[in-house]
Design an enzyme around this catalytic site. Structure first.
Site, mmCIF file in Angstrom:
data_model
loop_
_atom_site.group_PDB
_atom_site.id
_atom_site.type_symbol
_atom_site.label_atom_id
_atom_site.label_comp_id
_atom_site.label_asym_id
_atom_site.label_seq_id
_atom_site.Cartn_x
_atom_site.Cartn_y
_atom_site.Cartn_z
ATOM 1 N N SER A 141 -32.520 140.938 47.380
ATOM 2 C CA SER A 141 -33.288 141.158 46.000
ATOM 3 C C SER A 141 -33.767 142.191 46.076
ATOM 4 O O SER A 141 -33.987 143.155 46.810
ATOM 5 C CB SER A 141 -34.205 140.109 46.505
ATOM 6 O OG SER A 141 -35.485 140.038 45.713
ATOM 7 N N TYR A 154 -39.920 136.021 52.720
ATOM 8 C CA TYR A 154 -38.647 136.258 51.965
ATOM 9 C C TYR A 154 -38.262 137.463 52.291
ATOM 10 O O TYR A 154 -37.039 137.866 52.229
ATOM 11 C CB TYR A 154 -39.248 135.914 50.431
ATOM 12 C CG TYR A 154 -38.102 136.066 49.456
ATOM 13 C CD1 TYR A 154 -37.527 134.923 49.325
ATOM 14 C CD2 TYR A 154 -38.093 137.076 48.599
ATOM 15 C CE1 TYR A 154 -36.443 134.955 48.218
ATOM 16 C CE2 TYR A 154 -37.117 136.978 47.412
ATOM 17 C CZ TYR A 154 -36.395 135.935 47.243
ATOM 18 O OH TYR A 154 -35.279 135.921 46.416
HETATM 19 P P1 NAI Z 1 -31.605 128.568 42.270
HETATM 20 O O1 NAI Z 1 -32.745 127.777 43.024
HETATM 21 O O2 NAI Z 1 -31.599 128.357 40.925
HETATM 22 O O3 NAI Z 1 -30.328 128.710 43.082
HETATM 23 C C1 NAI Z 1 -30.276 128.573 44.329
HETATM 24 C C2 NAI Z 1 -29.464 127.383 44.660
HETATM 25 O O4 NAI Z 1 -29.224 127.548 46.133
HETATM 26 C C3 NAI Z 1 -29.890 126.056 44.344
HETATM 27 O O5 NAI Z 1 -28.552 125.580 43.667
HETATM 28 C C4 NAI Z 1 -30.254 125.369 45.848
HETATM 29 O O6 NAI Z 1 -29.725 124.066 45.516
HETATM 30 C C5 NAI Z 1 -29.122 126.243 46.748
HETATM 31 N N1 NAI Z 1 -29.583 126.157 48.011
HETATM 32 C C6 NAI Z 1 -30.796 126.285 48.464
HETATM 33 N N2 NAI Z 1 -30.913 125.883 49.983
HETATM 34 C C7 NAI Z 1 -29.626 125.745 50.176
HETATM 35 C C8 NAI Z 1 -29.142 125.548 51.567
HETATM 36 N N3 NAI Z 1 -29.743 125.455 52.781
HETATM 37 N N4 NAI Z 1 -27.697 125.181 51.441
HETATM 38 C C9 NAI Z 1 -26.843 125.399 50.383
HETATM 39 N N5 NAI Z 1 -27.555 125.714 49.225
HETATM 40 C C10 NAI Z 1 -28.854 125.948 49.092
HETATM 41 O O7 NAI Z 1 -32.368 129.981 42.659
HETATM 42 P P2 NAI Z 1 -31.902 131.468 42.187
HETATM 43 O O8 NAI Z 1 -33.060 132.266 41.914
HETATM 44 O O9 NAI Z 1 -30.574 131.340 41.565
HETATM 45 O O10 NAI Z 1 -31.506 132.033 43.727
HETATM 46 C C11 NAI Z 1 -30.226 132.564 44.175
HETATM 47 C C12 NAI Z 1 -30.298 133.611 45.042
HETATM 48 O O11 NAI Z 1 -30.935 134.868 44.384
HETATM 49 C C13 NAI Z 1 -31.292 133.494 46.188
HETATM 50 O O12 NAI Z 1 -30.790 133.984 47.338
HETATM 51 C C14 NAI Z 1 -32.451 134.140 45.842
HETATM 52 O O13 NAI Z 1 -33.606 134.511 46.767
HETATM 53 C C15 NAI Z 1 -32.126 135.104 44.955
HETATM 54 N N6 NAI Z 1 -33.054 135.879 44.183
HETATM 55 C C16 NAI Z 1 -33.594 135.384 43.163
HETATM 56 C C17 NAI Z 1 -34.298 136.120 42.041
HETATM 57 C C18 NAI Z 1 -34.773 135.320 41.017
HETATM 58 O O14 NAI Z 1 -35.660 135.972 40.319
HETATM 59 N N7 NAI Z 1 -34.470 134.191 40.601
HETATM 60 C C19 NAI Z 1 -34.797 137.139 42.336
HETATM 61 C C20 NAI Z 1 -34.060 137.899 43.583
HETATM 62 C C21 NAI Z 1 -33.104 137.344 44.385
#
Ligand code: NAI
Length: 285
Positions: A141, A154
């Site tokens: 991130s 985080y």
């Molecule tokens: P999101 O919630 O839309 O997608 C994350 C996915 O990971 C979801 O489909 C969820 O069901 C899945 N997930 C969560 N826990 C899980 C587990 N224990 N096992 C398997 N799957 C699991 O969120 P997003 O934003 O797309 O996040 C993706 C990555 O990007 C994460 O690592 C997040 O920390 C990172 N990130 C996101 C940012 C943002 O602004 N959205 C900024 C920087 C990093």
């Protein structure tokens, strides 16, 4: 390298950023295995992506090591080999450090750092074994580079993920496995709903539950980048084997401020040449 005809295993690929990466890879002719804890999202993602011949979905909690191995087996059964691991599954565990309880630390670190570790231990040997090389992408991130308040848990996980990626890059180059650390700024996604995923065993001793419920009410800003845009950036980074994949120029000045402060703290003293030689040796120079 080219991704056409190669297979990516994407954790947390059923929503948000992971789905954006999946979409970009599918368009580029890669096969994708989407592993996600959310069963309903998996079905939705499969329908959205359309290209059934290139897409497999598997329900997986990345903290479950035995299940991770089974998911990797399923991916290989479907597409033969895994070339790319996108360690992307993550949850937004945010709040004041003074409110953080052990359940908050354990859940946040377990998914955001432990999930990446489990992916590496499970899938790296499989990539090495087939000998065709590959790519590791970790979703860290922007917050790993500019830590902000209320993100101790985080940031701990994301900084660790960045450090791992940097540390393994040189080692894996010899195996023709590239490594990219992805550090997105704010992206439109489902992350505000992370609290829904908090397992029962991490709800008792949590100081963040109420905050998580409030967060779910907050709308996603239209100014945040789209998952498809960041997905294309990740695809370009994979093709180029970029160590760092960033998304937002707005954070450049803050990163410079931080690193200038670090450099300004380097002791302004004479270098011991023998010690410098030994350090160079440690660094592999
Ligand atoms: P999101 O919630 O839309 O997608 C994350 C996915 O990971 C979801 O489909 C969820 O069901 C899945 N997930 C969560 N826990 C899980 C587990 N224990 N096992 C398997 N799957 C699991 O969120 P997003 O934003 O797309 O996040 C993706 C990555 O990007 C994460 O690592 C997040 O920390 C990172 N990130 C996101 C940012 C943002 O602004 N959205 C900024 C920087 C990093």
């Amino acid at each position: 390298g080219d991704v056409h005809g190669r297979t990516a295993f994407i954790t947390g690929g059923a929503n948000g950023i992971g789905l954006g990466i999946a979409r970009a890879l599918v368009r580029a002719g890669a096969n994708v295995v989407i592993a996600d804890i959310r069963e309903d999202s998996l079905a939705q993602a499969k329908a959205d992506l359309g290209a059934d011949a290139q897409v497999e979905t598997v329900q997986l909690d990345v903290t479950d090591r035995a299940a991770f191995a089974r998911a990797a087996d399923a991916a290989e059964a479907r597409f033969g080999k895994i070339h790319m691991l996108v360690g992307n599954a993550g949850v937004g565990v945010m709040g004041p450090v003074l409110d953080a309880r052990f359940d908050d630390w354990d859940w946040g670190m377990g998914v955001n750092l432990g999930g990446v570790i489990n992916g590496l231990v499970t899938i790296l040997p499989r990539i090495k074994a087939h000998g065709e090389g590959g790519q590791i992408v970790t979703t860290s991130s922007q917050s790993a580079l500019i830590p902000i308040s209320y993100s101790a848990i985080y940031t701990a996980a994301k900084a660790a993920v960045l450090g791992i990626s940097e540390a393994i890059r040189g080692e894996l180059a010899a195996e023709n496995i590239g490594v990219s650390a992805f550090m997105p700024g704010p992206v439109q996604s489902h992350i505000a709903h992370s609290g829904e995923l908090r397992p029962a065993e991490y709800r008792e001793d949590s100081g963040y539950r109420q905050r998580e419920e409030e967060l779910e009410q907050r709308p996603v800003s239209p100014l945040w980048m789209s998952a498809d845009e960041v997905g294309e950036r990740v695809l370009a980074g994979i093709r180029n084997n970029d160590l760092y994949i960033l998304t937002h120029p707005e954070f450049g000045a803050g990163m410079k401020t931080r690193f200038d402060a670090i450099l300004a703290s380097v002791p302004d003293e004479a270098i011991n040449q023998d010690r410098a030689k030994e350090i160079g040796f440690l660094l592999g120079n």
